[in-house]
Design a protein around this motif. Structure first.
Motif, short mmCIF file in Angstrom:
data_model
loop_
_atom_site.label_atom_id
_atom_site.label_comp_id
_atom_site.label_asym_id
_atom_site.label_seq_id
_atom_site.Cartn_x
_atom_site.Cartn_y
_atom_site.Cartn_z
N LEU A 1 34.58 36.63 24.78
CA LEU A 1 33.64 35.79 25.53
C LEU A 1 33.57 36.15 27.00
CD1 LEU A 1 34.52 32.32 23.95
CD2 LEU A 1 32.70 33.91 23.28
N GLY A 2 34.68 36.58 27.58
CA GLY A 2 34.68 36.89 29.00
C GLY A 2 36.05 37.35 29.45
N ALA A 3 36.08 37.91 30.64
CA ALA A 3 37.35 38.37 31.20
C ALA A 3 37.23 38.48 32.70
CB ALA A 3 37.74 39.73 30.61
N ALA A 4 38.36 38.35 33.36
CA ALA A 4 38.46 38.56 34.81
C ALA A 4 39.73 39.36 35.05
CB ALA A 4 38.52 37.22 35.55
N ILE A 5 39.59 40.47 35.75
CA ILE A 5 40.75 41.28 36.10
C ILE A 5 40.77 41.42 37.61
CG2 ILE A 5 41.94 43.47 35.83
CD1 ILE A 5 40.74 43.74 33.09
N GLU B 1 51.31 47.73 44.03
CA GLU B 1 50.13 46.89 44.22
C GLU B 1 50.07 45.86 43.10
OE1 GLU B 1 46.66 49.34 44.71
OE2 GLU B 1 47.59 50.59 46.23
N THR B 2 50.83 44.78 43.28
CA THR B 2 51.05 43.83 42.18
C THR B 2 50.38 42.48 42.40
OG1 THR B 2 53.13 43.14 43.21
CG2 THR B 2 53.24 44.88 41.53
N GLN B 3 49.46 42.38 43.33
CA GLN B 3 48.77 41.12 43.53
C GLN B 3 47.73 40.91 42.43
OE1 GLN B 3 48.22 39.93 47.97
NE2 GLN B 3 47.75 42.11 47.86
N GLY B 4 47.52 39.63 42.07
CA GLY B 4 46.47 39.29 41.12
C GLY B 4 46.97 39.15 39.71
N PHE B 5 46.02 39.03 38.78
CA PHE B 5 46.33 38.85 37.36
C PHE B 5 45.13 39.23 36.51
CE2 PHE B 5 44.63 34.84 38.91
CZ PHE B 5 43.73 34.46 37.93
N MET B 6 45.36 39.33 35.20
CA MET B 6 44.31 39.61 34.23
C MET B 6 44.13 38.37 33.34
SD MET B 6 45.07 43.53 33.05
CE MET B 6 46.59 43.17 32.17
N LYS B 7 42.90 38.16 32.90
CA LYS B 7 42.62 37.01 32.03
C LYS B 7 41.50 37.38 31.07
CE LYS B 7 40.64 33.38 33.99
NZ LYS B 7 40.47 32.05 34.65
N VAL B 8 41.67 37.02 29.79
CA VAL B 8 40.63 37.25 28.79
C VAL B 8 40.48 35.99 27.94
CG1 VAL B 8 42.23 38.25 27.10
CG2 VAL B 8 39.80 38.80 26.96
N LEU C 1 38.17 42.58 42.01
CA LEU C 1 37.96 41.70 40.87
C LEU C 1 36.86 42.29 39.99
CD1 LEU C 1 38.09 38.95 39.28
CD2 LEU C 1 36.33 38.14 40.88
N GLY C 2 37.16 42.51 38.72
CA GLY C 2 36.15 42.87 37.74
C GLY C 2 35.89 41.67 36.85
N ARG C 3 34.63 41.27 36.75
CA ARG C 3 34.29 40.03 36.02
C ARG C 3 33.19 40.30 34.99
NH1 ARG C 3 32.96 36.43 34.36
NH2 ARG C 3 31.68 35.12 35.69
N ILE C 4 33.40 39.83 33.75
CA ILE C 4 32.40 39.99 32.70
C ILE C 4 32.28 38.71 31.88
CG2 ILE C 4 32.73 42.49 32.49
CD1 ILE C 4 34.44 41.94 29.99
N GLY C 5 31.09 38.49 31.35
CA GLY C 5 30.87 37.39 30.42
C GLY C 5 31.06 36.03 31.04
N GLN C 6 31.56 35.10 30.24
CA GLN C 6 31.73 33.72 30.66
C GLN C 6 33.05 33.50 31.40
OE1 GLN C 6 30.86 32.30 26.43
NE2 GLN C 6 29.93 30.65 27.61
N THR C 7 33.03 32.52 32.30
CA THR C 7 34.26 32.10 32.96
C THR C 7 35.01 31.13 32.04
OG1 THR C 7 33.25 30.19 34.02
CG2 THR C 7 33.16 32.29 35.22
N GLU C 8 36.25 30.85 32.40
CA GLU C 8 37.03 29.87 31.65
C GLU C 8 36.36 28.50 31.70
OE1 GLU C 8 41.43 27.74 31.94
OE2 GLU C 8 41.16 29.76 32.78
N GLU C 9 35.84 28.13 32.86
CA GLU C 9 35.17 26.84 33.00
C GLU C 9 33.94 26.77 32.11
OE1 GLU C 9 34.51 26.31 37.24
OE2 GLU C 9 36.20 24.93 37.31
N GLU C 10 33.16 27.85 32.03
CA GLU C 10 31.97 27.85 31.18
C GLU C 10 32.33 27.71 29.72
OE1 GLU C 10 28.96 30.60 33.90
OE2 GLU C 10 30.36 31.56 32.51
N VAL C 11 33.39 28.36 29.29
CA VAL C 11 33.83 28.25 27.90
C VAL C 11 34.30 26.83 27.61
CG1 VAL C 11 35.50 29.06 26.19
CG2 VAL C 11 34.40 30.70 27.71
N ARG C 12 35.02 26.22 28.53
CA ARG C 12 35.46 24.84 28.34
C ARG C 12 34.27 23.90 28.18
NH1 ARG C 12 40.83 23.98 29.28
NH2 ARG C 12 41.96 25.60 30.46
N ARG C 13 33.26 24.10 29.03
CA ARG C 13 32.07 23.22 28.96
C ARG C 13 31.31 23.39 27.65
NH1 ARG C 13 31.44 24.59 34.56
NH2 ARG C 13 29.83 26.13 34.03
#
Length: 460
Positions: free
Chosen positions: A406-410, A389-396, A354-366
């Motif tokens: 604002l943030g991303a999680a891969i 190797e297809t497990q997981g997802f990307m989110k920005v 997992l690569g994580r940067i910036g704000q989470t989705e929950e933080e942006v919602r708040r």
């Protein structure tokens, strides 16, 4: 009578040697005091040994999947833990001795082995020797938090420090904790061949992540046969023959007894500030023991700074090194760098990472701001499909008005590397459209980031 230096650095972790090098380069005398191993947590018990072990575990896992790739192995896959340990040890020792040689070759730098304690704001005692300097830097790191739990003191438990010294395979590893360190060791030892149980107090794993990330991580680990117990608010321990028995209970749950051969306690970290005599220097700490620092890492006492894990501003090797960069820029380069310039960035090194940067989705919602969100499963990333190797997802997530990222999680193959393209865009203060219009190399995981951005929808 004390020996005078221009600077004293207590601790030879990630920030210390580099800072010593800056003092040495301008002809100043610097003392580096280390009570155990040069290199700190990263080199000796953290990043380097654990990621070396992770690599061995990945090789074993991939070998077991050989048939998926049409590769035929002659017999089963075994793991020689003594060779695994020896490889880990070689990587660690090469790094440690390299750092020792670097420090030893710095003009005006003296490496002192021993336990440093303040006797005043600018005076240190190390095993009876007095040292003084107008500038003192704390780089003392942290250690595993071991909370009081019934029976824990009566068993032989492991921490992140002691588990990397194992050269034999636990039959059944019980991991207490469901966050980053805990999960890396859980998957690693499962792939080595241990039975593994993860026990987490909270309702989900990796509680600082968004729920969809936590759920995906749990699914990845469960698919590999790791038993995960959540909501375990009551734990007790007892010896059980040659192993240990862990009794687990939670709200509305009947107590359950789990028998293991080894127990790893990985529930958090505490700073190594409790035995430095900080009170004699007048240095303030918070309720958890972290040295209180300002935006340039200065403590409340003139001429004393705190860098790395002991200041509570980050618990990573890269943040510790950035602490060095901030202090050096302000002291030597007339460059006013600050901690607040830093963007949150880290990785979880399970597989896939997992690569994580910036704000989470929950933080942006708040925050209540208008935002756009894009998601893409790794099953729709060609490079991941090709690699099997297809497990997981990307989110920005981006700001709908300013177009700032604002943030991303891969969470997926290469996620710890791919995320840096977005992180660089954030540091450049580039709008998301800059990334969207970039032409990436095919076939890569990164090439689907612009596609994901182009498919964003309002965050509701």
């Amino acid at each position: 009578m004390s020996t005078a230096f221009d600077a004293i650095i207590i601790g030879a972790g990630q920030a210390g040697p580099s800072l010593a090098g800056r003092f040495s380069s301008v002809g100043q005398r610097v003392a580096v005091i280390e009570r155990k191993h040069v290199g700190g947590t990263c080199v000796n018990t953290g990043c380097m040994p654990t990621k070396t072990l992770v690599a061995s575990a990945y090789a074993a896992h991939l070998a077991r999947r050989a048939d998926d790739y049409g590769v035929v192995l002659g017999g089963g896959v075994g793991v020689d833990m003594k060779k695994v340990w020896a490889r880990k040890q070689a990587v660690t020792m090469n790094a440690r001795t390299g750092l020792e040689g670097w420090l030893g070759g710095m003009p005006g730098c003296r490496l002192i082995r021993g336990h440093a304690r303040f006797t005043g704001p600018h005076e240190i005692e190390v095993d009876g020797e007095r040292l003084s300097a107008p500038k003192i830097f704390l780089n003392v790191g942290g250690r595993a938090l071991v909370p009081e739990m019934p029976g824990l003191a009566d068993i032989d438990y492991l921490t992140n420090t002691s588990i990397v010294e194992l050269d034999a395979l636990p039959e059944h590893l019980v991991v207490i904790g469901g966050s980053y360190i805990a999960l890396e060791f859980a998957q690693m030892y499962r792939r080595f061949g241990s039975e593994v149980t993860v026990i987490e107090r909270g309702p989900r794993l990796t509680s600082r992540e968004d729920p969809d990330i936590s759920d995906a991580i749990r699914d990845i680990l469960a698919r590999e046969g790791i038993d995960i117990r959540l909501g375990a608010t009551q734990l007790s321990f007892a010896r059980d023959g040659g192993g240990v028995a862990v009794t687990v209970a939670g709200e509305g749950q009947s107590p359950m007894r789990i028998s293991g051969s080894h127990v790893l306690v990985a529930v958090g970290r505490v700073p190594n500030t409790d035995d430095l005599g900080l009170d004699k220097a007048g240095v303030h700490t918070d309720e958890r023991g972290y040295v209180i620092v300002d935006d340039e890492l200065r403590s409340n006492v003139e001429g004393i700074w705190a860098l790395g894990d002991c200041n509570g501003k980050g618990a990573f090797t890269h943040t510790s090194y950035n602490d060095y960069e901030i202090v050096a820029a302000n002291l030597f380069d007339a460059d006013p760098r600050r901690v607040s310039d830093r963007i949150t960035a880290y990785a979880l090194y399970i597989d896939p990472p997992l690569g994580r940067i910036g704000q989470t989705e929950e933080e942006v919602r708040r925050s209540g701001r208008k935002a756009l969100i894009g998601k893409r499963p790794m099953t729709r990333v060609g490079r991941a499909v090709e690699k099997g190797e297809t497990q997981g997802f990307m989110k920005v997530i981006v700001d709908a008005d300013s177009h700032a990222i604002l943030g991303a999680a891969i969470l997926g193959v290469g996620g710890d590397e791919v995320v840096h393209g977005l992180l660089d865009g954030m540091y450049a203060k580039a709008p998301y459209t800059t990334i969207q219009r970039a032409v990436h190399i095919h076939p890569t995981v990164s090439e689907l980031v612009p596609t994901m951005i182009g498919e964003m929808q309002p965050l509701v």
